[in-house]
Design a protein around this motif. Structure first.
Motif, short mmCIF file in Angstrom:
data_model
loop_
_atom_site.label_atom_id
_atom_site.label_comp_id
_atom_site.label_asym_id
_atom_site.label_seq_id
_atom_site.Cartn_x
_atom_site.Cartn_y
_atom_site.Cartn_z
N PHE A 150 0.86 -1.37 0.18
CA PHE A 150 0.10 -0.67 -0.18
C PHE A 150 1.05 1.57 0.19
N ASN A 151 1.85 1.58 1.17
CA ASN A 151 2.98 2.21 0.91
C ASN A 151 3.66 2.33 -0.75
N ARG B 278 16.79 10.47 -6.06
CA ARG B 278 15.57 10.57 -6.99
C ARG B 278 14.45 10.27 -6.48
N ASN B 279 13.23 11.18 -5.76
CA ASN B 279 12.54 10.28 -4.82
C ASN B 279 11.26 9.62 -5.55
N PHE B 280 10.77 8.88 -5.00
CA PHE B 280 9.29 8.63 -5.78
C PHE B 280 8.20 9.70 -6.05
N HIS B 281 7.76 11.14 -4.69
CA HIS B 281 6.60 11.50 -5.46
C HIS B 281 7.25 12.38 -6.18
N ARG B 282 8.65 12.32 -6.04
CA ARG B 282 9.39 13.56 -7.67
C ARG B 282 10.22 13.52 -8.66
N SER B 283 10.09 12.23 -9.34
CA SER B 283 10.67 11.06 -10.44
C SER B 283 11.23 11.96 -11.49
N LEU C 195 22.11 9.21 5.86
CA LEU C 195 21.91 7.92 5.84
C LEU C 195 20.17 7.53 5.57
N GLU C 196 19.07 8.03 6.22
CA GLU C 196 18.27 6.93 5.82
C GLU C 196 18.14 7.16 4.49
N ALA D 201 19.00 2.81 -2.49
CA ALA D 201 17.82 3.02 -2.26
C ALA D 201 17.39 3.32 -1.56
N ALA D 202 15.78 3.98 -1.01
CA ALA D 202 15.41 3.57 0.46
C ALA D 202 13.92 3.24 0.24
N GLU D 203 13.30 2.10 0.89
CA GLU D 203 12.57 1.42 0.56
C GLU D 203 11.42 2.79 0.29
N ASN D 204 9.76 2.59 -0.85
CA ASN D 204 9.41 3.74 -0.57
C ASN D 204 9.83 5.36 -0.28
#
Length: 255
Positions: free
Chosen positions: A18-19, A123-128, A153-154, A192-195
């Motif tokens: 869902f995330n 590259r962020n998911f919501h600013r791809s 780090l995150e 990459a960081a999940e989600n």
């Protein structure tokens, strides 16, 4: 403006899926149609998500619900949930019956280079549509320095050393002020960081190729300023009694 609180029951074992859909599809659909994400919370049992959205008016919300329901991806996300409820929040009662947005939000980002001089980009998911320097919002009781170490780090999996601050940037529309640090890679392999981040790289960033990586002007200007840094003094301290936590004084360090 109005605030709508959306409460969703998540089917067992479906939170991660869902995330993923939320970050890659649902968030974009909301923002594209003028809604603003105020906050999103998951309970300890990971079976309920509470999300608060801001809309321009009740009419905006009503019209948006029609648009939202036509999204194939959001229909897919709906299949992972159980009961869904919506509540119009009052502006006169205390949270959780109401939501009062913060007047100002502090964030940090970092221009981090490795031994080859390449720059850490995500590259962020919501600013791809763009890459950018890693960073994020400063949490309560954190110093700016603690926040930039944690966020990098995150988002990327690497640890860094910080040299100084290269700029301060204020988005007066959203009330977000960003402090940009310059630093160097210490340890860790990028991941990459999940989600959150779909891509993390060290890139050879130059004046000639920056548009290939960073497409949004507000992120580009921050990177350009950091390339030829004029460092700003920074000090973190506590008062009563006075206690110096950290200070960057680049002029003394490099004189």
């Amino acid at each position: 403006m109005i605030f709508i609180r959306k409460t969703e029951k998540i089917r067992s074992g479906k939170l991660d899926e869902f995330n993923r859909i939320f970050h890659t599809h649902e968030y974009r659909e909301y923002v594209k149609n003028g809604a603003k994400l105020i906050g999103r919370w998951v309970n300890d049992k990971e079976d309920e998500i509470l999300t608060i959205w801001e809309y321009k008016s009740k009419e905006h919300y009503d019209n948006f619900e029609i648009v939202k329901d036509t999204s194939k991806e959001i229909q897919e996300a709906t299949g992972l949930t159980g009961d869904i409820s919506y509540e119009l929040l009052s502006s006169t009662e205390p949270y959780p019956s109401a939501y009062h947005p913060p007047k100002h939000i502090m964030s940090v980002s970092g221009y981090i280079t490795n031994k080859k001089g390449k720059v850490l980009l995500v590259r962020n998911f919501h600013r791809s549509d763009t890459m950018e320097m890693p960073g994020g919002q400063v949490e309560e009781v954190e110093t700016l320095e603690e926040a930039i170490h944690r966020e990098i780090l995150e988002e990327t999996g690497v640890k860094v050393s910080i040299i100084g601050i290269t700029g301060i940037y204020q988005n007066v529309t959203s009330g977000v002020t960003c402090i940009v640090f310059r630093g160097e890679h210490l340890s860790g392999e990028v991941r990459a960081a999940e989600n959150e981040t779909s891509e993390v790289i060290f890139a050879e960033l130059t004046l000639e190729n920056i548009d290939h990586y960073i497409t949004r002007p507000q992120f580009k200007s921050r990177a350009l300023d950091a390339m030829e840094a004029n460092y700003l003094p920074y000090e973190a301290f506590r008062a009563r009694p006075y206690e110096l936590i950290s200070r960057f004084d680049v002029k003394k360090e490099y004189s």
